[in-house]
Design a protein around this motif. Structure first.
Motif, PDB file in Angstrom:
ATOM      1  N   ARG A 424      19.026 -46.790  38.580  1.00 11.56           N
ATOM      2  CA  ARG A 424      19.510 -46.186  39.816  1.00 11.56           C
ATOM      3  C   ARG A 424      19.083 -46.998  41.039  1.00 11.56           C
ATOM      4  N   GLY A 425      19.267 -48.301  40.950  1.00  7.78           N
ATOM      5  CA  GLY A 425      18.998 -49.194  42.064  1.00  7.78           C
ATOM      6  C   GLY A 425      17.575 -49.681  42.175  1.00  7.78           C
ATOM      7  N   ARG A 426      16.679 -49.207  41.328  1.00  7.36           N
ATOM      8  CA  ARG A 426      15.283 -49.646  41.349  1.00  7.36           C
ATOM      9  C   ARG A 426      15.072 -50.705  40.285  1.00  7.36           C
ATOM     10  N   TRP A 427      14.547 -51.844  40.672  1.00 12.06           N
ATOM     11  CA  TRP A 427      14.387 -52.982  39.768  1.00 12.06           C
ATOM     12  C   TRP A 427      12.979 -53.002  39.178  1.00 12.06           C
ATOM     13  N   PHE A 428      12.918 -53.102  37.845  1.00  9.31           N
ATOM     14  CA  PHE A 428      11.660 -53.241  37.119  1.00  9.31           C
ATOM     15  C   PHE A 428      11.726 -54.525  36.311  1.00  9.31           C
ATOM     16  N   SER A 429      10.858 -55.465  36.628  1.00  8.36           N
ATOM     17  CA  SER A 429      10.812 -56.681  35.825  1.00  8.36           C
ATOM     18  C   SER A 429      10.295 -56.334  34.429  1.00  8.36           C
ATOM     19  N   GLU A 430      10.542 -57.220  33.481  1.00 10.04           N
ATOM     20  CA  GLU A 430      10.062 -56.990  32.120  1.00 10.04           C
ATOM     21  C   GLU A 430       8.533 -56.895  32.096  1.00 10.04           C
ATOM     22  N   ASP A 431       7.874 -57.683  32.933  1.00  7.94           N
ATOM     23  CA  ASP A 431       6.422 -57.616  32.965  1.00  7.94           C
ATOM     24  C   ASP A 431       5.953 -56.265  33.499  1.00  7.94           C
TER      25      ASP A 431
END
Length: 443
Positions: A424-431
């Motif tokens: 929902r528009g919030r970016w979470f890197s794999e780390d």
């Protein structure tokens, strides 16, 4: 979810990425996808999309962007309802789903606790995939019903329950187990009257035609076809030509009825694996991600599968699984819309991680990687309806996205070679995801 809570940036741009929009076949290479708030704002060739200076830029070179995955068969508690309503268990499951790219789910056994969790996610109190939910299981007495659940004996009781579920805000009605014909008919009729769709098992005493001709919109488990068609009042067929004939006939009927099917192959094969060696499955490090009380039913002394089946049953299970594989391929060939579903939290099915197992097994059954990805995205979006705004990458759709380091159309396992997830528009890197999941960086 603690460290994972993010405020959505004003703008994010995935620049020069290969996009599998799932709105049409093929890959749109050298594209930019721009999101604002919780929605996709615009997309197009990288040379034509101007990225505003306020945008967070994410380098897409050599990467692939797919819609967030939709698991249409999840649970937050299992056989004995251990962990029901426990916030620690719920948050653990949400983390595991999101870390595997799952951004939308259908909970296939609802409860007041699930409605509360769904609302908490909608209001932003908890970070996690969006939840849709069935009501509690609709099951008849003396049919092998699961413990700690209500049963419904008469059509009048069924009608009252379905109206109550509608008023409480559940999204679907779920059938579970055998049921008298008049009770099932009342269930289907009442659900239609109050505009709730019926999903779940096919009553195994009535046969597959009862569901396909009666208006049930989704069948959970290819195994349902074993009970109500391939083995309905007969032995499992073993002759390949007979199996293929039966597959063609029931696939045509399913397609004509417009019914969605959740194969859930992985949960069936998982039963075989745990009957063969439960201890090996209990040694997986991922089990440490769940509170011990939530998986108490998975241990041999309480595991319902291990109480019912033995090593001697495995050859027959494998024969059944082979029929299910041919069925799934036949359903897909006939144009039946398949859905990704894992039945997590039944013994040994790990939330999120089971999605990779399921998608790989759909590919093993004969589906192309693209068709598997479609089951996990676009088909699910159509099943949930246009208001869900999920399943494809297009302007106006919810910004649920997964960034991959390899092409999932060459091997579906690549759908889990993630560089990050947008929820929902919030970016979470794999780390970020792995650190939150395991408590340490995995890179």
């Amino acid at each position: 979810m603690g460290a994972l809570v993010r405020a959505a940036p004003t703008c994010t741009a995935f620049v020069d990425v290969a996009v599998l929009s799932m709105a049409h076949p093929g890959t749109d290479r050298h594209s930019t996808v721009l999101t604002r708030g919780s929605a996709i704002a615009t997309m197009g060739p990288v040379a034509k999309i101007v990225v505003p200076p306020d945008c967070q830029r994410i380098d897409g070179r050599g990467r692939y962007l797919i819609p967030g995955l939709v698991d249409t068969h999840v649970h937050f508690f299992g056989y004995s309802k251990a962990g029901e309503g426990d916030r620690k268990t719920e948050q653990s499951i949400l983390r595991m789903l999101l870390a595997n790219g799952v951004t939308t789910t259908v909970v296939m056994e609802g409860s007041p606790a699930i409605l509360h969790l769904r609302q908490a996610i909608l209001e932003g109190q908890i970070e996690g995939p969006r939840l849709y939910s069935t009501g509690p299981l609709i099951q008849a007495p003396n049919t092998g019903e699961l413990p700690g659940r209500r049963t419904f004996e008469t059509p009048a009781e069924i009608r009252k329950e379905i109206i109550a579920e509608k008023n409480l805000g559940y999204d679907f009605v779920k059938v579970h187990g055998a049921m008298p014909a008049e009770t099932y008919a009342a269930l289907l009729a009442t659900a239609k009257q109050v505009h709730l769709r019926v999903v779940g098992h096919v009553p195994n005493n009535l046969g597959m035609d009862a569901a396909l001709d009666g208006g049930q919109v989704m069948i959970a488990h290819a195994e349902s076809y074993l009970q109500t068609y391939f083995e309905f009042k007969r032995k499992l067929p073993t002759e390949p030509s007979e199996i293929d004939r039966m597959v063609r006939e029931v696939a045509r009927h399913t397609a004509k009825a417009g019914v969605y099917v959740q194969p859930t192959l992985s949960v069936f094969r998982q039963i075989i694996a745990q009957v063969a060696d439960a201890e090996a499955l209990l040694d997986r490090p991922e089990l440490k991600l769940l509170p011990p009380e939530a998986i108490a039913d998975w241990h041999p002394e309480r595991n319902p599968y291990l109480r019912h089946w033995k090593l001697a049953d495995i050859p027959y299970f494998r024969a059944q699984y082979a029929v299910m594989q041919r069925l799934v391929r036949g359903l897909n060939d006939a144009g039946v819309p398949l859905l990704l579903g894992t039945d997590d939290m039944v013994p040994m099915q790990l939330p999120g991680f089971a999605d990779k197992d399921e998608m790989e097994q759909l590919q093993e059954a004969g589906l192309t990687p693209y068709c598997v990805l479609k089951a996990a995205t676009a088909n699910a979006g159509r099943f949930l309806g246009p208001s869900s705004n999920v399943g494809v990458i297009a302007p106006g759709k919810t910004a649920d996205l997964v960034l991959l380091s390899a092409d999932p159309t060459t091997d579906i396992s690549n759908a889990f070679r993630q560089d990050g997830v947008m929820l929902r528009g919030r970016w979470f890197s794999e780390d970020d995801l792995q650190r939150d999941l395991w408590g340490i960086s995995r890179h």
